[in-house]
Enzyme design. Structure first.
Site, PDB file in Angstrom:
ATOM      1  CE  LYS A   1      -1.930   6.733  -3.397  1.00 39.23           C
ATOM      2  NZ  LYS A   1      -2.310   5.775  -2.369  1.00 39.23           N
TER       3      LYS A   1
ATOM      4  CD  GLU B   1      -5.123   3.647  -2.504  1.00 42.83           C
ATOM      5  OE1 GLU B   1      -5.946   4.468  -2.076  1.00 42.83           O
ATOM      6  OE2 GLU B   1      -3.964   3.946  -2.827  1.00 42.83           O
TER       7      GLU B   1
ATOM      8  CG  ASP C   1      -1.654   1.267   1.475  1.00 45.52           C
ATOM      9  OD1 ASP C   1      -1.603   2.137   0.588  1.00 45.52           O
ATOM     10  OD2 ASP C   1      -2.304   1.400   2.531  1.00 45.52           O
TER      11      ASP C   1
ATOM     12  CG  ASP D   1      -9.454   3.821   0.768  1.00 42.78           C
ATOM     13  OD1 ASP D   1      -9.039   4.544   1.693  1.00 42.78           O
ATOM     14  OD2 ASP D   1      -8.709   3.125   0.059  1.00 42.78           O
TER      15      ASP D   1
END
Ligand code: AMP
Length: 503
Positions: free
Chosen positions: A73, A150, A11, A172
């Protein structure tokens, strides 16, 4: 004899990154060299060139903010450059450093080589962001078996080992992204039914709301703009996030930063109270955006809200109480449509499943899929859906859709094409994807993205429209798209393989 390499799930989070693998048939988090289960996604380079990754980089960020990169990210696939000690770094360069650190730590822990990985990405990462992630992984010495969405990973982690069927809504909410997935788990098979989300909504928006509030308050109290002082501002960023987290378990918090600035009359301390009501008010806009995204996902996938029997909240920012309230109310309003007025029911409170750890669910799901690929979890199947339209370009430059958005794969679809001119001896098969790039699904500007092209010879001396050209789109279990074409008269054929670009 001993197996030489182990497949792992990673992750690669906005805020923190985690690694997992299958041990004794179950997914396990691999702790880093400090024994911690997650590693901050922060990279810092010291003046002497020493590279720090993780907690060490995070703790010295206040003093060395110019040479520290966090939240990389959010910049993946974008034209962003970080200037660190006179050297330029791209988001891919920074991600390589994080991934190498994760790989090395996992290799030390497992005492084996780590090559094959499943890496999670936000469902709404576009082609550039996915390609950048894959490139970073490859340059860090990893082989990406699949870039897994994800929320799908979180749902995998929930469904794993569950005997009964489930119809899951996963929300999420990470630092900078919101991902929503509708997924069914039945007969040991996971099937993704719908996806949605935004790459511009996350816990950072909550921090920003607190920061803006404090900036205003402090300015009106002391006529001083904290945002003009880099070090003071950096401290505020850290304290704002802390205050947000406090308000996940308390009704009130204090943001206290002693000696935030020094004036002629002496030092000034920052001391501002924030209660949950005020915080909920500050984040109203973001909460509304979250609600709109969830509603869009149901609408676009044609699934009714009554369908949901379990809700999974993943990502640290779902700990904000108002997020849970919003998710509950969306499902509850729909499910309670027949409920008599004045009789509120809490039936849906139980839909939120708390038996998964929101910080680890995504990583554990990646580890499970890595285990399915590795063969260490037999009998389990996984069926994903496309998040974009796929097709070929026609003679007017428009996309002819071959695989609509939301189609389950693996699958294979064939369409018949022909020429547009007399004696045409060649056609170009130009594979396209719709370019829903950023933000809310509704904001998509239907720009086309080219995934690749090839030329196909066709039998000569034919009239316009006479040749029969079969174009076949095949997506395998790992999401790899193969486009092949054959001229049925001459038997001439061609194909192109597009790896992990179309999801
Ligand atoms: P993730 O990328 O899933 O690690 O999510 C990180 C985001 O979750 C960041 O914005 C964190 O500030 C936020 N977060 C983590 N813990 C909490 C908490 N207890 N309450 C509110 N937000 C949190």
């Amino acid at each position: 004899m001993k197996k030489k390499n182990i497949f792992v799930g990673i992750d690669l989070g906005t805020t923190n990154s985690l690694v997992s693998y299958i041990h004794d048939g179950k997914p396990q988090i691999i702790p880093n060299e400090r024994g911690e289960r997650s590693t901050p996604s922060v990279v810092s380079i010291k003046n002497n060139g020493e590279i720090l990754v993780g907690e060490m980089a995070k703790t010295q960020a206040v003093l060395n903010s110019d040479n520290t990169v966090s939240n990389v990210k959010l910049s993946m696939g974008k034209d962003v450059k970080y200037n660190i000690i006179d050297k330029e770094f791209t988001p891919v360069d920074i991600s390589i450093l994080i991934l190498k650190n994760l790989k090395e730590n996992a290799e030390k822990y497992l005492n084996t080589k780590i090559i094959d990985t499943v890496i999670t990405v936000p469902a709404y990462f576009d082609d550039n962001q996915r390609t950048a992630t894959q490139k970073a992984a490859e340059l860090a010495g990893l082989n990406v078996l699949k870039l897994l969405n994800e929320p799908t990973a979180a749902a995998l982690s929930f469904g794993f080992n569950k005997k009964e069927e489930s119809r899951l809504l996963t929300v999420d909410l990470g630092g900078g992204t919101l991902d929503i997935t509708l997924m069914e788990y039945k007969d040991k098979k996971f099937t993704v039914k719908g996806i949605g989300g935004s790459t511009s909504i996350g816990g950072n928006n909550f921090d920003k709301a607190i920061i803006d509030f404090v900036l205003e308050e402090f300015k009106s109290m002391h006529s001083f703009d904290i945002s003009q002082d880099k070090i003071a501002y950096q401290q505020l960023v850290i304290h704002a996030e802390k205050a947000k987290k406090d308000l996940s378990s308390a009704n009130e918090t204090k943001i206290m930063i002693p000696y935030i600035t020094i004036r002629e009359e002496g030092p000034i301390h920052l001391n501002i109270s924030l209660d949950l009501n005020k915080f909920n008010n500050l984040i109203k806009t973001t909460l509304g955006e979250i609600e709109a995204c969830i509603n869009d996902t149901f609408e676009q996938s044609g699934i009714d809200k009554d369908w949901v029997d379990s809700i999974i909240l993943a990502g640290g920012a779902t700990r904000v109480p108002a997020v849970e309230t919003i998710v509950n109310s969306i499902i509850k309003n729909k499910n309670n449509k027949n409920t008599k007025k004045g009789k509120p029911e809490n039936v849906n409170d139980s839909l939120i499943k708390r038996d998964i750890n929101p910080d680890e669910a995504v990583c554990l799901g990646a580890g499970i899929l890595a285990g399915i690929f590795e063969g260490s979890i037999p009998d389990m199947e996984f069926c994903d859906i496309t998040s974009r339209e796929l097709g070929v370009e026609d003679d007017e430059g428009k996309m002819v859709v071959i695989i609509p958005k939301g189609t389950s794969y693996p699958l294979s679809v064939t369409h018949l094409f022909t020429t547009t001119q007399e004696n045409q001896d060649e056609v170009i098969i130009h594979v396209l994807q719709d370019g829903d790039n950023t933000g809310n699904i509704k904001d998509s500007d239907q720009k086309m993205v080219s995934l690749g092209k090839f030329h196909l010879k066709v039998a000569p001396d034919k009239k316009e429209g006479e040749p029969n050209i079969d174009v076949t789109f095949t997506i395998n279990m790992n999401g790899i798209l193969k486009v092949s074409a054959i001229d049925l008269d001459s038997g001439q054929a061609g194909e192109i393989i597009i790896r992990d670009k179309q999801k």
